[in-house]
Design an enzyme around this catalytic site. Structure first.
Site, PDB file in Angstrom:
ATOM      1  N   HIS A   1      43.407  56.328  19.515  1.00  0.00           N
ATOM      2  CA  HIS A   1      43.977  57.683  20.485  1.00  0.00           C
ATOM      3  C   HIS A   1      41.994  58.286  20.623  1.00  0.00           C
ATOM      4  O   HIS A   1      41.747  58.626  19.575  1.00  0.00           O
ATOM      5  CB  HIS A   1      44.148  58.180  19.250  1.00  0.00           C
TER       6      HIS A   1
ATOM      7  N   HIS B   1      39.696  59.932  24.349  1.00  0.00           N
ATOM      8  CA  HIS B   1      39.216  60.547  25.503  1.00  0.00           C
ATOM      9  C   HIS B   1      38.450  59.699  26.315  1.00  0.00           C
ATOM     10  O   HIS B   1      37.510  59.987  24.835  1.00  0.00           O
ATOM     11  CB  HIS B   1      39.785  61.407  25.264  1.00  0.00           C
TER      12      HIS B   1
ATOM     13  N   HIS C   1      50.597  63.658  23.564  1.00  0.00           N
ATOM     14  CA  HIS C   1      50.335  64.572  22.361  1.00  0.00           C
ATOM     15  C   HIS C   1      51.329  65.156  22.202  1.00  0.00           C
ATOM     16  O   HIS C   1      52.345  65.938  22.855  1.00  0.00           O
ATOM     17  CB  HIS C   1      49.000  64.736  22.587  1.00  0.00           C
TER      18      HIS C   1
ATOM     19  N   GLU D   1      50.345  68.545  17.723  1.00  0.00           N
ATOM     20  CA  GLU D   1      49.393  68.848  17.789  1.00  0.00           C
ATOM     21  C   GLU D   1      49.222  70.207  17.178  1.00  0.00           C
ATOM     22  O   GLU D   1      48.944  70.492  15.603  1.00  0.00           O
ATOM     23  CB  GLU D   1      48.289  68.531  18.704  1.00  0.00           C
TER      24      GLU D   1
ATOM     25  N   ASP E   1      39.926  61.386  19.392  1.00  0.00           N
ATOM     26  CA  ASP E   1      39.829  62.258  19.395  1.00  0.00           C
ATOM     27  C   ASP E   1      38.923  62.225  20.725  1.00  0.00           C
ATOM     28  O   ASP E   1      38.902  61.462  21.675  1.00  0.00           O
ATOM     29  CB  ASP E   1      40.546  63.396  19.115  1.00  0.00           C
ATOM     30  N   ASP E   2      37.867  63.401  20.269  1.00  0.00           N
ATOM     31  CA  ASP E   2      36.891  63.440  21.539  1.00  0.00           C
ATOM     32  C   ASP E   2      35.446  63.402  20.571  1.00  0.00           C
ATOM     33  O   ASP E   2      35.236  64.605  19.794  1.00  0.00           O
ATOM     34  CB  ASP E   2      37.120  64.801  22.005  1.00  0.00           C
TER      35      ASP E   2
HETATM   36  N1  ADE Z   1      42.481  66.022  25.456  1.00  0.00           N
HETATM   37  C1  ADE Z   1      41.748  65.776  25.024  1.00  0.00           C
HETATM   38  N2  ADE Z   1      41.436  65.887  23.721  1.00  0.00           N
HETATM   39  C2  ADE Z   1      42.586  66.439  23.438  1.00  0.00           C
HETATM   40  C3  ADE Z   1      43.534  66.750  21.840  1.00  0.00           C
HETATM   41  N3  ADE Z   1      43.144  66.911  20.888  1.00  0.00           N
HETATM   42  N4  ADE Z   1      44.589  67.669  22.500  1.00  0.00           N
HETATM   43  C4  ADE Z   1      45.222  67.850  24.046  1.00  0.00           C
HETATM   44  N5  ADE Z   1      44.230  67.140  25.368  1.00  0.00           N
HETATM   45  C5  ADE Z   1      42.937  66.793  24.282  1.00  0.00           C
HETATM   46 ZN    ZN Z   2      43.659  63.820  22.137  1.00  0.00          ZN
END
Ligand code: ADE
Ligand code: ZN
Length: 335
Positions: free
Chosen positions: A14, A16, A194, A197, A275-276
């Site tokens: 996971h 991005h 997703h 969350e 994630d990011d």
């Molecule tokens: N795009 C990038 N990170 C995300 C996240 N945690 N939830 C939804 N969309 C995303």
């Molecule tokens: Zn994500």
């Protein structure tokens, strides 16, 4: 535990790619491409990363992506992330990209996918890191827009393992995209989404039933439905959990309150992911360390996150067996 985590072979499911844009590279690309950004130093960018929820993050995140214009920019972005993988012993990664973030600014689909894919190919040969690519649809846009994006992707189908769904979960439930996900499955692509969350446990159920997902991204709000938790454990439906992301976006107040260890002990196929990472304070090791620092976990349990990720990955059974052996051999020497 730090040394054990550093050397543990890790799999990321996971991630991005747009979320790996570090402030320093953002500045470099802004200069190279003569794009204006509303910050004067990388420090100022980092200070702006104070989020109250998912939307407050997404607003800044989509703005950051404006510096990505050329194929070389997408290559540089991806290559920088793969260097982190190499340093952190991430041996396999399944990467999300959001084509609509770029095509909506007039960047051709081909520019995006070719830049990313070239870096993935180079990492395979030079760094020994294997990978898959998952194309995500932005759920705040219409299904028609997603279908148009899907059609643009078809000529590059061999480069894509699956499709996913990201962006604002509130008000955009999985069933909004039933048709385009059916089209993707008909083309032999795998699906993920997703769900759970920020949105309710119900979204996890519809992602599974309506979108036919092979794994659920985040999914931590499953605990609001006890029957669903039992079902996730019985079916071993994977959840790609992102601990630091969940704290940064206020899904949990602090890491002690995060439910990942509880879900692991209930037998769910939970995995750790970043994630990011450029926005949430760290890559894979930082996420493992944050969980290990807040929860009672032994080496076997930490390694179980990798074993779960191998089980949940989109690779062949032979590749899974080889990676499992690598982890078990490491565990045997680390005790
Ligand atoms: N795009 C990038 N990170 C995300 C996240 N945690 N939830 C939804 N969309 C995303
Ligand atoms: Zn994500």
């Amino acid at each position: 535990m730090q040394k054990f985590i550093q050397k543990l072979p890790k799999i990321e499911l996971h991630l991005h790619i747009e979320g790996t844009l570090e402030p320093e590279l953002m500045f470099e690309l802004a200069k190279r491409n003569q794009v204006e950004i509303p910050y004067s130093t990388p420090e100022e960018v980092k200070n702006a990363y104070q989020f109250t929820d998912l939307q407050s993050f997404l607003d800044i995140y989509y703005q950051g992506a404006n510096v990505l214009l050329h194929e070389q920019d997408f290559f540089d972005l991806t290559w920088a992330y793969l260097q982190h993988c190499h340093e952190e012993n991430v041996i396999h990664t399944e990467i999300f990209f959001d084509p609509q973030t770029h095509t909506s600014r007039g960047i051709p689909f081909k520019t995006v996918i070719q830049g990313i894919s070239r870096a993935l190919e180079q990492a395979r040969t030079e760094l020994g890191i294997s990978s898959q690519l998952i194309m995500c649809f932005l759920r705040h846009l219409s299904e028609e827009d997603a279908i148009e994006t899907f059609n643009q992707a078809l000529p590059y189908k061999t480069l894509i393992a699956g499709v996913g769904l990201d962006s604002s979960e509130q008000g955009h439930p999985p069933e909004k995209f039933s048709k385009v996900f059916a089209m993707a499955r008909n083309e032999g692509l795998l699906t993920v989404a997703h769900a759970g969350e920020e949105g309710p446990a119900e979204n996890i159920i519809t992602a599974i039933n309506d979108l036919g997902v092979s794994r659920v991204d985040h999914g931590v709000r499953c605990v609001e439905d006890k029957k669903l938790v039992r079902q996730l454990a019985e079916t071993r439906m994977p959840l790609t959990v992102c601990p630091l992301s969940n704290i940064k976006l206020c899904v949990f107040e602090n890491m002690q309150q995060h439910n990942i260890t509880d879900l692991l002990k209930k037998g769910l196929c939970v995995t750790i992911n970043s994630d990011d990472p450029a926005y949430f304070g760290g890559y894979m090791n930082a996420n493992f360390m944050a969980v290990a620092g807040a929860h009672e976990l032994n080496k076997n349990e930490l390694a179980q996150f990798t074993l779960n990720a191998i089980e949940a990955s989109f690779i062949t059974e032979e590749e899974k067996d080889a990676m499992t052996k690598l982890v078990l051999d490491y565990l045997a020497t680390a005790h």
